[in-house]
Scaffold this motif. Structure first.
Motif, short mmCIF file in Angstrom:
data_model
loop_
_atom_site.label_atom_id
_atom_site.label_comp_id
_atom_site.label_asym_id
_atom_site.label_seq_id
_atom_site.Cartn_x
_atom_site.Cartn_y
_atom_site.Cartn_z
N SER A 166 -5.09 -5.75 -3.70
CA SER A 166 -5.12 -7.16 -4.13
C SER A 166 -4.50 -7.32 -5.51
O SER A 166 -3.80 -8.31 -5.79
N GLU A 167 -4.76 -6.35 -6.39
CA GLU A 167 -4.18 -6.41 -7.74
C GLU A 167 -2.66 -6.32 -7.69
O GLU A 167 -1.96 -7.03 -8.44
N ILE A 168 -2.15 -5.47 -6.79
CA ILE A 168 -0.69 -5.35 -6.65
C ILE A 168 -0.10 -6.66 -6.15
O ILE A 168 0.89 -7.17 -6.69
N ASN A 171 -0.68 -9.42 -9.09
CA ASN A 171 -0.02 -9.24 -10.39
C ASN A 171 1.46 -8.87 -10.31
O ASN A 171 2.21 -9.06 -11.27
N LYS A 172 1.88 -8.29 -9.18
CA LYS A 172 3.26 -7.81 -9.10
C LYS A 172 4.00 -8.36 -7.88
O LYS A 172 4.93 -7.73 -7.37
N LYS A 173 3.56 -9.52 -7.40
CA LYS A 173 4.15 -10.05 -6.16
C LYS A 173 5.64 -10.37 -6.32
O LYS A 173 6.39 -10.32 -5.35
N GLU A 174 6.06 -10.69 -7.54
CA GLU A 174 7.48 -11.02 -7.76
C GLU A 174 8.34 -9.77 -7.73
O GLU A 174 9.55 -9.84 -7.49
N GLU A 175 7.74 -8.61 -7.99
CA GLU A 175 8.49 -7.35 -8.02
C GLU A 175 8.49 -6.65 -6.66
O GLU A 175 9.26 -5.72 -6.45
N VAL A 176 7.58 -7.07 -5.79
CA VAL A 176 7.42 -6.39 -4.49
C VAL A 176 8.16 -7.16 -3.41
O VAL A 176 8.02 -8.38 -3.31
N PRO A 177 8.98 -6.45 -2.60
CA PRO A 177 9.70 -7.11 -1.50
C PRO A 177 8.73 -7.80 -0.55
O PRO A 177 7.59 -7.37 -0.37
N GLU A 178 9.19 -8.87 0.09
CA GLU A 178 8.34 -9.65 0.99
C GLU A 178 7.80 -8.81 2.14
O GLU A 178 6.65 -8.97 2.57
N GLU A 179 8.60 -7.90 2.63
CA GLU A 179 8.17 -7.03 3.74
C GLU A 179 6.97 -6.19 3.34
O GLU A 179 6.01 -6.02 4.11
N GLU A 180 7.00 -5.66 2.09
CA GLU A 180 5.88 -4.85 1.61
C GLU A 180 4.66 -5.72 1.36
O GLU A 180 3.52 -5.30 1.59
N LEU A 181 4.90 -6.95 0.85
CA LEU A 181 3.77 -7.86 0.63
C LEU A 181 3.04 -8.16 1.94
O LEU A 181 1.80 -8.18 2.00
N GLU A 183 2.97 -6.21 4.49
CA GLU A 183 2.27 -4.98 4.86
C GLU A 183 0.96 -4.85 4.10
O GLU A 183 -0.07 -4.49 4.66
N PHE A 184 1.02 -5.16 2.78
CA PHE A 184 -0.20 -5.11 1.96
C PHE A 184 -1.24 -6.11 2.46
O PHE A 184 -2.44 -5.82 2.51
N THR A 185 -0.79 -7.31 2.83
CA THR A 185 -1.70 -8.34 3.34
C THR A 185 -2.38 -7.85 4.62
O THR A 185 -3.59 -8.05 4.82
N GLY A 186 -1.58 -7.22 5.49
CA GLY A 186 -2.15 -6.66 6.72
C GLY A 186 -3.18 -5.58 6.44
O GLY A 186 -4.22 -5.49 7.12
N MET A 187 -2.91 -4.75 5.42
CA MET A 187 -3.85 -3.68 5.04
C MET A 187 -5.16 -4.28 4.53
O MET A 187 -6.25 -3.80 4.85
#
Length: 369
Positions: A166-168, A171-181, A183-187
């Motif tokens: 959640s912190e990633i 706090n770093k959503k602008e630096e993380v590609p949408e595909e990874e975001l 994936e993180f949401t699914g996790m």
């Protein structure tokens, strides 16, 4: 001590002999035949004095223990005179636990044995109660240890992971590609669902341990319940391309605690998803006879060995394994399933074959349908 007495001594002997609280038997030192017995002895055995005298004392002892007894004065001196926790047979067929004390004496007429029997039924009851309480305390401590172990590791770890991810995302959503975001949401979603299921199982299990849960039975449609469970678990099953099939008759009505049975079947299906191969099928089916309903959850998973199955419902034995997609479990779900079905006076049968699959069958007694 002499058995040959004058009338006055004989009167005093019998007066004292009959007032002894313990059951006392005088036997011949060689044949073990009973020569005399006091009132307590007659009362203990349920026979009259005439019925007892002349019998071998060991004929009143429980058969499988009689070989333990010394048969002569010399054996008594050799092996000791106190025999604890023996059982004596009464006229009514009851077996009474007794402590025995044997003493030998001799006079000019021969060798004799005086055997005192003390009824220790009350003591044995207390001893058994102490053992029972001790077993309960051991089980309680085991349950407590398991509870804290789950809280310390299995509940803490996914929550920590959720916080970190959640912190990633935050706090770093602008630096993380949408595909990874995504994936993180699914996790986060997957970890949250796992944590919620674990927490629900913990709360239910803890209510059972503290006797704060009651069975509330009603008639309800089993097929509809299974459809709701499939809807909830299908997203998880789809990750392995597993299909869940409801083979229960659409009109199947059972009489049970719907919430408990829902928890049981959901846990069993979830367990099958965890250990099923990719592209396989899980089937939920049912049948009945005059006295019972039978609900089965069958998968095509990795299966289990017989020595593993026997420990599945034991809280004090670690049975958790990784699933086919490295899913982690606690083993608590199956323990809870068994507890809920036992509250219904039913059972769970497991049939499994390595690399072929497993079938869990719930047996529920029919009543009030």
């Amino acid at each position: 001590m002499h058995l040959i007495m004058n009338e006055e001594n004989k009167f005093n002997y019998h007066s004292v002999f009959n007032e002894i609280v313990d059951s006392v038997f005088i036997t011949d030192g060689n044949s073990a035949k009973i020569i005399d017995v006091n009132k307590s002895g007659c009362h203990l055995l349920g026979y009259s004095k005439e019925e007892i005298i002349g019998n071998n004392l060991y004929s009143f002892i429980e058969d499988n223990l009689s070989t333990d007894f010394p048969k002569s004065p010399s054996e008594i001196k050799m092996f000791g005179s106190v025999l604890l926790n023996k059982k004596i047979k009464t006229k009514s067929g009851d077996l009474i636990p007794v402590d025995m004390t044997l003493n030998t004496f001799t006079d000019e007429t021969g060798n004799f044995v005086m055997t005192s029997l003390r009824d220790v039924s009350e003591r044995v009851r207390y001893e058994n109660k102490i053992l029972e309480i001790n077993d309960e305390l051991i089980k309680s401590n085991t349950s407590k240890d398991k509870f804290f172990s789950i809280i310390a590791h299995d509940l803490k770890n996914p929550i920590s992971a959720i916080i970190s991810i959640s912190e990633i995302v935050t706090n770093k959503k602008e630096e993380v590609p949408e595909e990874e975001l995504n994936e993180f949401t699914g996790m986060i979603k997957s970890l949250s669902e796992h944590t919620y299921e674990l927490l629900e199982n913990l709360l239910n299990w803890s209510r059972i341990q503290t006797n704060k849960i009651e069975v509330s039975k009603s008639n309800y449609n089993l097929s509809e319940q299974i459809n709701k469970i499939i809807k909830i678990l299908s997203p998880t099953a789809s990750l392995k391309n597993i299909s869940i099939k409801n083979s229960i008759n659409v009109d199947e009505i059972i009489f049970a605690d719907s919430e408990m049975i829902n928890t049981v079947i959901r846990n069993l299906v979830s367990n099958s998803i965890k250990f099923s191969m990719y592209n396989s099928v899980i089937t939920v089916s049912s049948k009945s006879d005059d006295g019972n309903w039978y609900i089965s959850v069958t998968d095509e998973g990795i299966g289990m060995e017989e020595n593993y199955i026997k420990d599945l419902f034991k809280i004090d034995v670690h049975t958790s394994r990784y699933g086919t997609n490295k899913e982690k479990g606690t083993g608590l779900g199956l323990v809870l399933c068994n507890e809920f079905i036992m509250l219904h006076k039913g059972s769970i049968k497991i049939v499994s074959e390595l690399n072929k699959g497993t079938e869990f069958t719930i047996q529920l007694p029919k009543e009030n349908l």
